[in-house]
Motif scaffolding. Structure first.
Motif, PDB file in Angstrom:
ATOM      1  N   ALA A 129       5.040  13.496 -12.170  1.00 47.20           N
ATOM      2  CA  ALA A 129       5.510  13.425 -13.559  1.00 47.20           C
ATOM      3  C   ALA A 129       4.447  13.927 -14.537  1.00 47.20           C
ATOM      4  CB  ALA A 129       5.911  11.995 -13.913  1.00 47.20           C
ATOM      5  N   LEU A 130       3.174  13.693 -14.221  1.00 45.72           N
ATOM      6  CA  LEU A 130       2.101  14.146 -15.110  1.00 45.72           C
ATOM      7  C   LEU A 130       1.871  15.653 -15.033  1.00 45.72           C
ATOM      8  CD1 LEU A 130      -0.583  11.351 -14.639  1.00 45.72           C
ATOM      9  CD2 LEU A 130       0.792  11.798 -16.665  1.00 45.72           C
ATOM     10  N   PHE A 131       1.876  16.192 -13.820  1.00 45.72           N
ATOM     11  CA  PHE A 131       1.506  17.592 -13.643  1.00 45.72           C
ATOM     12  C   PHE A 131       2.680  18.559 -13.671  1.00 45.72           C
ATOM     13  CE2 PHE A 131      -2.079  15.418 -11.375  1.00 45.72           C
ATOM     14  CZ  PHE A 131      -2.989  15.618 -12.401  1.00 45.72           C
ATOM     15  N   ASN A 132       3.901  18.052 -13.432  1.00 52.95           N
ATOM     16  CA  ASN A 132       5.073  18.924 -13.447  1.00 52.95           C
ATOM     17  C   ASN A 132       6.235  18.134 -14.044  1.00 52.95           C
ATOM     18  OD1 ASN A 132       7.024  20.836 -13.048  1.00 52.95           O
ATOM     19  ND2 ASN A 132       6.943  20.777 -10.801  1.00 52.95           N
ATOM     20  N   ASP A 133       6.245  17.985 -15.355  1.00 55.14           N
ATOM     21  CA  ASP A 133       7.250  17.138 -16.001  1.00 55.14           C
ATOM     22  C   ASP A 133       8.656  17.733 -15.958  1.00 55.14           C
ATOM     23  OD1 ASP A 133       6.699  19.121 -17.794  1.00 55.14           O
ATOM     24  OD2 ASP A 133       6.512  17.801 -19.531  1.00 55.14           O
ATOM     25  N   ILE A 144       0.835  -1.199   0.000  1.00 52.96           N
ATOM     26  CA  ILE A 144       0.000   0.000   0.000  1.00 52.96           C
ATOM     27  C   ILE A 144       0.870   1.249   0.000  1.00 52.96           C
ATOM     28  CG2 ILE A 144      -1.664   1.328   1.362  1.00 52.96           C
ATOM     29  CD1 ILE A 144      -2.835  -1.419   2.244  1.00 52.96           C
ATOM     30  N   LEU A 145       1.896   1.269   0.845  1.00 54.00           N
ATOM     31  CA  LEU A 145       2.782   2.425   0.925  1.00 54.00           C
ATOM     32  C   LEU A 145       3.548   2.640  -0.386  1.00 54.00           C
ATOM     33  CD1 LEU A 145       3.765   4.634   2.858  1.00 54.00           C
ATOM     34  CD2 LEU A 145       5.588   3.085   3.538  1.00 54.00           C
ATOM     35  N   LEU A 146       4.095   1.566  -0.947  1.00 59.57           N
ATOM     36  CA  LEU A 146       4.819   1.680  -2.221  1.00 59.57           C
ATOM     37  C   LEU A 146       3.880   2.096  -3.354  1.00 59.57           C
ATOM     38  CD1 LEU A 146       7.142  -1.424  -1.918  1.00 59.57           C
ATOM     39  CD2 LEU A 146       7.848   0.968  -1.914  1.00 59.57           C
ATOM     40  N   GLY A 156       4.797   8.804 -16.103  1.00 58.34           N
ATOM     41  CA  GLY A 156       3.826   9.227 -15.102  1.00 58.34           C
ATOM     42  C   GLY A 156       2.609   8.325 -15.103  1.00 58.34           C
ATOM     43  N   TRP A 157       2.110   8.003 -16.297  1.00 56.21           N
ATOM     44  CA  TRP A 157       0.958   7.111 -16.392  1.00 56.21           C
ATOM     45  C   TRP A 157       1.293   5.693 -15.930  1.00 56.21           C
ATOM     46  CZ3 TRP A 157      -3.680   8.577 -16.118  1.00 56.21           C
ATOM     47  CH2 TRP A 157      -4.081   9.793 -16.657  1.00 56.21           C
ATOM     48  N   VAL A 158       2.490   5.227 -16.262  1.00 58.58           N
ATOM     49  CA  VAL A 158       2.906   3.893 -15.800  1.00 58.58           C
ATOM     50  C   VAL A 158       2.896   3.847 -14.278  1.00 58.58           C
ATOM     51  CG1 VAL A 158       4.859   2.290 -15.661  1.00 58.58           C
ATOM     52  CG2 VAL A 158       4.234   3.301 -17.857  1.00 58.58           C
ATOM     53  N   HIS A 159       3.465   4.868 -13.641  1.00 56.54           N
ATOM     54  CA  HIS A 159       3.516   4.892 -12.178  1.00 56.54           C
ATOM     55  C   HIS A 159       2.127   5.029 -11.556  1.00 56.54           C
ATOM     56  CE1 HIS A 159       7.771   4.697 -11.403  1.00 56.54           C
ATOM     57  NE2 HIS A 159       7.996   5.593 -12.347  1.00 56.54           N
ATOM     58  N   LEU A 201       2.046   6.376  -6.946  1.00 57.25           N
ATOM     59  CA  LEU A 201       1.016   7.321  -7.359  1.00 57.25           C
ATOM     60  C   LEU A 201       1.526   8.758  -7.287  1.00 57.25           C
ATOM     61  CD1 LEU A 201      -2.203   5.846  -5.703  1.00 57.25           C
ATOM     62  CD2 LEU A 201      -1.843   6.264  -8.135  1.00 57.25           C
ATOM     63  N   ILE A 202       2.214   9.090  -6.207  1.00 54.95           N
ATOM     64  CA  ILE A 202       2.759  10.439  -6.062  1.00 54.95           C
ATOM     65  C   ILE A 202       3.781  10.724  -7.153  1.00 54.95           C
ATOM     66  CG2 ILE A 202       4.182  11.916  -4.582  1.00 54.95           C
ATOM     67  CD1 ILE A 202       2.741  10.534  -2.186  1.00 54.95           C
ATOM     68  N   GLU A 203       4.693   9.762  -7.390  1.00 53.73           N
ATOM     69  CA  GLU A 203       5.677   9.929  -8.468  1.00 53.73           C
ATOM     70  C   GLU A 203       4.991  10.142  -9.811  1.00 53.73           C
ATOM     71  OE1 GLU A 203       9.691   7.420  -7.534  1.00 53.73           O
ATOM     72  OE2 GLU A 203       7.935   6.306  -8.218  1.00 53.73           O
ATOM     73  N   GLY A 204       3.955   9.358 -10.056  1.00 57.15           N
ATOM     74  CA  GLY A 204       3.242   9.458 -11.321  1.00 57.15           C
ATOM     75  C   GLY A 204       2.533  10.785 -11.483  1.00 57.15           C
ATOM     76  N   PHE A 205       1.862  11.244 -10.430  1.00 53.13           N
ATOM     77  CA  PHE A 205       1.164  12.525 -10.518  1.00 53.13           C
ATOM     78  C   PHE A 205       2.142  13.689 -10.671  1.00 53.13           C
ATOM     79  CE2 PHE A 205      -2.533  10.393  -8.265  1.00 53.13           C
ATOM     80  CZ  PHE A 205      -3.275  10.293  -9.428  1.00 53.13           C
TER      81      PHE A 205
END
Length: 136
Positions: free
Chosen positions: A38-42, A25-27, A61-64, A32-36
């Motif tokens: 990457a999506l919102f601030n590349d 769950i933590l990972l 970002g989408w993969v994460h 999710l945080i890494e992905g968001f």
């Protein structure tokens, strides 16, 4: 220390499964945080001239986001001790480790830490997964 398949008394080893489920769950939340990010601030991640393998930052970002969301759900179901949840959790931890390996050029120290935690989760689930089923 271990119980027989006929026994319904949980062993102390079931803590490894609870650890694995909590870490999944933590990972997943970390991914999710890494992905968001990457999506919102590349521009947040520093990428070398070689770039990232296969995808640009938005693709990773989408993969994460996808792997992270599935890992959170699998971690929740891992608390049930179901065999299918253990199989999916091991697969997702492996996929997450590979995604982090490819993402190392953007964040090497963080990726290495997450890979080590993924390997520890895989160990906990594979070696001590049977005890979670017994403790139901």
């Amino acid at each position: 220390m271990f119980t027989t398949p006929e026994s319904t008394t949980p062993t102390r080893w079931v803590g490894w499964i609870w650890f694995g489920a909590s870490m999944m769950i933590l990972l997943g939340l970390f991914s999710l945080i890494e992905g968001f990010v990457a999506l919102f601030n590349d521009k947040y991640y520093v990428v070398t001239r070689q770039g990232l393998l296969v995808f640009d930052m938005t693709g990773w970002g989408w993969v994460h986001v996808i792997v992270g969301g599935l890992a959170v759900v699998a971690g929740g179901f891992l608390f049930t001790g179901m065999l299918w949840a253990r199989i999916i959790a091991v697969i997702l931890a492996g996929v997450n480790a590979i995604a982090q390996l490819v993402f190392l050029s953007a964040y090497p120290v963080w990726g290495t830490i997450v890979i080590a935690l993924d390997v520890l989760v895989i160990y906990a689930i594979i070696v001590h997964g049977r005890e979670a089923k017994v403790s139901e």
